[in-house]
Design a protein around this motif. Structure first.
Motif, short mmCIF file in Angstrom:
data_model
loop_
_atom_site.label_atom_id
_atom_site.label_comp_id
_atom_site.label_asym_id
_atom_site.label_seq_id
_atom_site.Cartn_x
_atom_site.Cartn_y
_atom_site.Cartn_z
N ALA A 20 0.82 -1.20 0.00
CA ALA A 20 0.00 0.00 0.00
C ALA A 20 0.86 1.26 0.00
O ALA A 20 1.93 1.30 0.63
CB ALA A 20 -0.93 0.00 1.21
N ALA A 21 0.38 2.29 -0.68
CA ALA A 21 1.14 3.54 -0.80
C ALA A 21 1.35 4.22 0.54
O ALA A 21 2.32 4.98 0.71
CB ALA A 21 0.43 4.48 -1.77
N ASP A 22 0.45 3.96 1.53
CA ASP A 22 0.59 4.60 2.83
C ASP A 22 1.22 3.68 3.88
O ASP A 22 1.27 4.02 5.06
CB ASP A 22 -0.77 5.08 3.32
N ALA A 23 1.73 2.52 3.44
CA ALA A 23 2.39 1.59 4.37
C ALA A 23 3.81 2.07 4.66
O ALA A 23 4.39 2.85 3.89
CB ALA A 23 2.42 0.19 3.77
N PRO A 24 4.40 1.63 5.78
CA PRO A 24 5.79 2.03 6.10
C PRO A 24 6.73 1.62 4.96
O PRO A 24 6.71 0.47 4.53
CB PRO A 24 6.09 1.26 7.38
N PRO A 25 7.56 2.55 4.48
CA PRO A 25 8.41 2.25 3.32
C PRO A 25 9.70 1.51 3.69
O PRO A 25 10.30 1.75 4.73
CB PRO A 25 8.74 3.62 2.75
N ILE A 26 10.10 0.60 2.81
CA ILE A 26 11.40 -0.05 2.86
C ILE A 26 12.03 0.14 1.48
O ILE A 26 11.47 -0.30 0.47
CB ILE A 26 11.31 -1.55 3.18
N LEU A 27 13.18 0.79 1.43
CA LEU A 27 13.91 0.96 0.17
C LEU A 27 14.82 -0.26 0.00
O LEU A 27 15.72 -0.48 0.80
CB LEU A 27 14.74 2.24 0.20
N ALA A 28 14.56 -1.07 -1.03
CA ALA A 28 15.27 -2.33 -1.24
C ALA A 28 16.26 -2.19 -2.40
O ALA A 28 15.85 -1.91 -3.53
CB ALA A 28 14.27 -3.45 -1.52
#
Length: 287
Positions: A20-28
């Protein structure tokens, strides 16, 4: 999964996102010789997070300059700093293989952009250079690096439908996951014009010194390479390219380090054991 192009430093970078766009982000951040699509299996086990996976410079559908100088660490870190600026800082950064080098660069030199650091079978430059300088097992395991740095290696890797690259990719490890449609996807990404040279340029631009086995090199001082945020290191136990000695002494550089191992996995743990890797990540992020 969503795909789009982001402009970073005036150049186009291909981005994939899951969650989801509002979920906590993880840059992989992927390594060699992968691309952003390499995170698909792991993303399926992290549905509560927004996993953001760029094709890094020189890889996949992103900008692939041919000059080696374009692949210096500061420029690679600059790409991802710009992307985090668009996502919204700070973010959790996850890196594997060469992606770990960029992740460590962000953590050490742009700490305000990173709230937590996760590395999978990747190395901090100080312990790794120390292991290489020792002239022992890690030095022997890394002798492919001078070969890759040689001019024209990209042509040898690409010949016969990337036969040499596929052999190097395996390196005595379990590659049963790279088959069928996934193999076709990788072949298509490798075949994009100029990408093989761009990918190899990461090795050419690196300042790492790789001596010959049995010929130790001088260690280098690394007193400014601290990782101030919480750091999780996940290790596939059967890795033959990066050995445990390459992470010895990492605690001296990290304010808060957690180590976790994944049995029955090697360098490609996120493909071989994605559920186990995701469980480790979820538990650590929730602590």
């Amino acid at each position: 999964m969503r795909e789009y192009t982001a402009e970073l430093g005036g150049h186009g970078f291909h981005i994939r996102e899951w969650g989801a766009a509002d979920a906590p982000p993880i840059l992989a951040l992927h390594g060699f010789p992968e691309y952003g699509g390499a995170w698909a299996e792991l993303a399926a086990h992290l549905p509560a997070y927004r996993l953001i996976a760029p094709d890094q410079r020189g890889f996949g559908q992103s900008w692939a300059p041919q000059d080696t100088d374009h692949y210096k660490t500061a420029k690679l870190v600059g790409d991802m700093s710009a992307l985090i600026g668009q996502i919204g800082a700070p973010v959790t950064v996850l890196g594997h293989d060469w992606g770990a080098a960029v992740a460590y660069g962000l953590a050490m030199f742009q700490p305000a952009l990173v709230d937590r650091l996760i590395v999978m079978n990747g190395v901090h430059p100080a312990p790794f250079q120390r292991a290489l300088a020792a002239g022992g097992a890690q030095t022997a395991a890394s002798q492919y690096i001078p070969w890759l740095r040689a001019e024209g290696s990209e042509n040898i890797l690409a010949a016969d439908d990337f036969a040499k690259l596929r052999a190097l990719f395996a390196a005595h490890m379990d590659m049963s996951w790279l088959a069928g449609g996934r193999l076709e996807d990788y072949l298509a990404e490798w075949a994009r014009p100029g990408r093989m040279r761009g990918m190899v340029n990461w090795y050419r631009a690196s300042p790492l010194v790789v001596p010959e086995p049995g010929h130790p090199a001088a260690d280098l001082p690394h007193d400014k390479l601290r990782v101030p945020m919480p750091h999780l290191l996940i290790w596939g136990e059967n890795d033959t390219a990066l050995l445990p000695e390459a992470t010895e002494g990492l605690e001296a550089y990290c304010a808060d380090l957690t180590r976790a191992t994944v049995p029955d996995a090697d360098h490609w743990l996120h493909h071989q054991q994605p559920a186990a890797v995701a469980q480790i990540i979820r538990d650590w992020l929730a602590r």
